[in-house]
Design a protein around this motif. Structure first.
Motif, PDB file in Angstrom:
ATOM      1  N   TYR A   1       0.837  -1.206   0.000  1.00 52.68           N
ATOM      2  CA  TYR A   1       0.000   0.000   0.000  1.00 52.68           C
ATOM      3  C   TYR A   1       0.870   1.253   0.000  1.00 52.68           C
ATOM      4  O   TYR A   1       0.648   2.185  -0.790  1.00 52.68           O
ATOM      5  CB  TYR A   1      -0.920  -0.004   1.219  1.00 52.68           C
TER       6      TYR A   1
ATOM      7  N   ASN B   1       1.251   4.141  -3.017  1.00 51.62           N
ATOM      8  CA  ASN B   1       0.839   5.510  -2.722  1.00 51.62           C
ATOM      9  C   ASN B   1       2.012   6.472  -2.630  1.00 51.62           C
ATOM     10  O   ASN B   1       1.873   7.654  -2.906  1.00 51.62           O
ATOM     11  CB  ASN B   1       0.073   5.551  -1.395  1.00 51.62           C
TER      12      ASN B   1
ATOM     13  N   ASP C   1       3.059  11.062   0.514  1.00 54.78           N
ATOM     14  CA  ASP C   1       1.667  11.548   0.528  1.00 54.78           C
ATOM     15  C   ASP C   1       1.046  11.178   1.868  1.00 54.78           C
ATOM     16  O   ASP C   1       0.459  10.108   2.023  1.00 54.78           O
ATOM     17  CB  ASP C   1       0.885  10.922  -0.629  1.00 54.78           C
TER      18      ASP C   1
ATOM     19  N   ALA D   1      -2.915  10.162   1.936  1.00 57.27           N
ATOM     20  CA  ALA D   1      -3.254   8.839   1.402  1.00 57.27           C
ATOM     21  C   ALA D   1      -2.548   7.726   2.159  1.00 57.27           C
ATOM     22  O   ALA D   1      -3.097   6.636   2.333  1.00 57.27           O
ATOM     23  CB  ALA D   1      -2.886   8.777  -0.077  1.00 57.27           C
ATOM     24  N   ALA D   2      -1.307   7.989   2.628  1.00 54.39           N
ATOM     25  CA  ALA D   2      -0.526   6.957   3.321  1.00 54.39           C
ATOM     26  C   ALA D   2      -1.180   6.534   4.628  1.00 54.39           C
ATOM     27  O   ALA D   2      -0.895   5.446   5.146  1.00 54.39           O
ATOM     28  CB  ALA D   2       0.886   7.469   3.582  1.00 54.39           C
TER      29      ALA D   2
ATOM     30  N   TRP E   1      -2.618   2.853   5.298  1.00 56.62           N
ATOM     31  CA  TRP E   1      -1.764   1.660   5.178  1.00 56.62           C
ATOM     32  C   TRP E   1      -2.312   0.438   5.912  1.00 56.62           C
ATOM     33  O   TRP E   1      -2.000  -0.705   5.577  1.00 56.62           O
ATOM     34  CB  TRP E   1      -0.353   1.968   5.692  1.00 56.62           C
TER      35      TRP E   1
ATOM     36  N   PRO F   1      -4.097   6.330  -7.087  1.00 56.69           N
ATOM     37  CA  PRO F   1      -3.225   5.597  -6.161  1.00 56.69           C
ATOM     38  C   PRO F   1      -3.938   4.887  -5.018  1.00 56.69           C
ATOM     39  O   PRO F   1      -3.573   3.763  -4.679  1.00 56.69           O
ATOM     40  CB  PRO F   1      -2.285   6.693  -5.632  1.00 56.69           C
ATOM     41  N   VAL F   2      -4.958   5.506  -4.415  1.00 59.46           N
ATOM     42  CA  VAL F   2      -5.586   4.895  -3.235  1.00 59.46           C
ATOM     43  C   VAL F   2      -6.338   3.606  -3.565  1.00 59.46           C
ATOM     44  O   VAL F   2      -6.109   2.572  -2.928  1.00 59.46           O
ATOM     45  CB  VAL F   2      -6.502   5.903  -2.510  1.00 59.46           C
TER      46      VAL F   2
ATOM     47  N   ALA G   1      -3.744   0.998  -4.543  1.00 58.81           N
ATOM     48  CA  ALA G   1      -2.949   0.548  -3.393  1.00 58.81           C
ATOM     49  C   ALA G   1      -3.740  -0.423  -2.522  1.00 58.81           C
ATOM     50  O   ALA G   1      -3.216  -1.451  -2.075  1.00 58.81           O
ATOM     51  CB  ALA G   1      -2.500   1.749  -2.575  1.00 58.81           C
TER      52      ALA G   1
ATOM     53  N   LEU H   1     -11.026  10.346  -0.309  1.00 53.98           N
ATOM     54  CA  LEU H   1     -10.081   9.244  -0.141  1.00 53.98           C
ATOM     55  C   LEU H   1     -10.793   8.003   0.393  1.00 53.98           C
ATOM     56  O   LEU H   1     -10.474   6.875   0.011  1.00 53.98           O
ATOM     57  CB  LEU H   1      -8.955   9.654   0.810  1.00 53.98           C
TER      58      LEU H   1
ATOM     59  N   ASP I   1     -12.536   6.401  -2.492  1.00 56.27           N
ATOM     60  CA  ASP I   1     -11.545   5.740  -3.349  1.00 56.27           C
ATOM     61  C   ASP I   1     -11.106   4.417  -2.747  1.00 56.27           C
ATOM     62  O   ASP I   1     -10.984   3.406  -3.446  1.00 56.27           O
ATOM     63  CB  ASP I   1     -10.325   6.650  -3.541  1.00 56.27           C
ATOM     64  N   ALA I   2     -10.859   4.432  -1.436  1.00 54.31           N
ATOM     65  CA  ALA I   2     -10.398   3.207  -0.767  1.00 54.31           C
ATOM     66  C   ALA I   2     -11.476   2.125  -0.816  1.00 54.31           C
ATOM     67  O   ALA I   2     -11.168   0.937  -0.965  1.00 54.31           O
ATOM     68  CB  ALA I   2     -10.011   3.512   0.674  1.00 54.31           C
TER      69      ALA I   2
END
Length: 456
Positions: free
Chosen positions: A131, A135, A139, A142-143, A146, A352-353, A356, A421, A424-425
């Motif tokens: 993850y 990402n 960031d 977004a991080a 994890w 990315p999210v 990841a 976010l 997105d996740a």
């Protein structure tokens, strides 16, 4: 006709009713039931969120309910009542399962369960690293997600294995169950340590005092549910006020539940033999228990003896399993899984999210669990169960990538203040969990077919 049918006294419509309700009863008690209801809840949420029912879906999620006592009031939306309230019962049940596994289950002997520990370590470390790698650790926003791909959705994963029946060795279910428990322990630790922003010490100290009282009850031999229930509610309230996520209270309360029975198995045998002996002396096949007070008293005594031989941990786990798995978890999924699908499907593979989260659940889980299992076996620390080959571990590793319930839960905490976010996740969790389920099932079915062809 079986001897059981001959000896029983059935009501006039009982036999046809049993034939009608037996399949439903078997379904409710099956491992697959919770997984199927979970899938239905997810599909319903996705359908409502992506058509004309979107506003209705949002209205349902944000319905507000208030509970007040004097000047103290709690006012939250339905979604928050489920996430911060009812899901505490899910974590309480999870805590009971963890305690049982540690005391009398697969995790009791570290040497025998070392393979599971290796698999769980890989299944938590690699998904988080994947993850972060996708990402980019720079960031910070977004991080923060994890922890999303770290845990396994036990209901979905075990439901798939149960649906496959004899095509999968029985020990695979035991192994995946133990792996999911360890994954969940890791997820709970991550939630408590990394997804708690601010801690208020005064309510936290009150929570610690309530937990102390629960432990005193346990050590004093109290086994009735009422005092544990009242103190459990107080513990939830103080943990909620402290800033630590309220579901932590469920795990802590479960650790205080007594795991010692009132009577030993020897005591049970002696008591039941005495009851049966007294029952035989006054037994009349032409009289029912309704007509004989002494028989009624003996039957009630037998019930109390049987109840006293089971631990509160066993009784409460059994009592809560069906309402939690068939009501609370599907309700949580319905209120949290609904997400608008992007017009451009390529967004899932470029943003990315979601990428990841999806890769963490598929690649991270599969590679992490398989690689760490291989390492444990090569070092001679872990031992492969006799019925399994390494391919089974790979299939189970993919199934462990179905992180649905716990992943959605961590997502709601990680991106609580970042709605875009969080959405997105969710897309990544759905995509990753579905892919992991398909790949894991395909591998296990292929191994079964290959085994059949080798036997021929």
């Amino acid at each position: 006709m079986s001897s059981d049918d001959q000896l029983r006294e059935k009501a006039p419509l009982e036999k046809p009713a049993e034939k009608l309700l037996a399949p439903l009863s078997q379904f409710v008690r099956s491992q697959a039931a919770s997984g199927i209801l979970l899938a239905i809840a997810v599909v319903l949420a996705m359908v409502m969120a992506n058509n004309g029912f979107h506003e209705l879906y949002e209205t349902i999620k944000h319905l507000h309910f208030s509970i007040s006592l004097g000047s103290t009031a709690v006012d939250m939306s339905l979604k928050h009542w489920v996430n911060d309230g009812l899901m505490v019962l899910f974590f309480f049940l999870l805590g009971l399962e963890i305690k049982r596994e540690l005391i009398a289950g697969e995790l009791r002997d570290v040497r025998k369960s070392s393979l599971v520990f290796f698999m769980a370590a890989g299944g938590m470390i690699l998904p988080a690293l994947v993850y972060l790698a996708v990402n980019g650790v720079t960031d910070a926003g977004a991080a923060r997600g994890w922890g999303i791909p770290m845990a396994t959705d036990t209901a979905f994963a075990l439901g798939i294995l149960a649906a496959m029946g004899s095509r999968v060795p029985r020990v695979a279910i035991v192994l995946l169950s133990a792996l999911a428990i360890l994954d969940d322990i890791g997820a709970v630790m991550v939630i408590s340590l990394f997804y708690t922003d601010e801690v208020l010490l005064a309510p936290l100290f009150r929570a610690v005092f309530v937990l102390f009282l629960l432990l005193v009850l346990n050590l004093s031999g109290f086994r009735r549910p009422l005092p544990y229930g009242l103190l459990g509610v107080a513990l939830w309230w103080f943990v909620l006020q402290s800033g630590v996520h309220a579901t932590t209270a469920g795990i802590l309360a479960a650790m205080a539940v007594p795991a010692r029975p009132y009577g030993s198995t020897t005591w049970f045998l002696e008591k039941m033999e005495d009851i049966v002996k007294r029952f035989r002396k006054t037994h009349d096949p032409d009289q029912s228990v309704l007509e004989k007070d002494e028989h009624e008293e003996l039957a009630e005594e037998a019930r109390k003896v049987a109840r006293a031989t089971l631990t509160p941990l066993q009784r409460w786990e059994r009592a809560m399993d069906i309402p939690v798995s068939l009501l609370i978890v599907p309700l949580f999924a319905f209120l949290n899984a609904g997400v608008l699908l992007p017009d451009d499907i390529g967004y899932l593979f470029t943003a990315p999210v979601p990428l990841a989260a999806a890769l963490g659940l598929t690649v991270g889980k599969a590679v992490g669990i398989s690689a760490f299992a291989w390492l444990g076996l090569k070092l001679g620390v872990a031992r492969m169960p006799e019925e399994l080959v390494f391919g089974h571990l790979v299939g189970l590793a993919f199934l462990a990538g179905i992180g649905f319930t716990m992943s959605l839960f961590v997502n709601s905490l990680a991106f609580e203040d970042a709605v875009s976010l969080q959405e997105d996740a969710k897309l990544g969790i759905l995509m990753g969990s579905l892919t992991a389920a398909i790949l894991g099932t395909s591998i296990l079915l292929w191994l079964h077919r290959r085994g059949d062809s080798n036997d021929d």
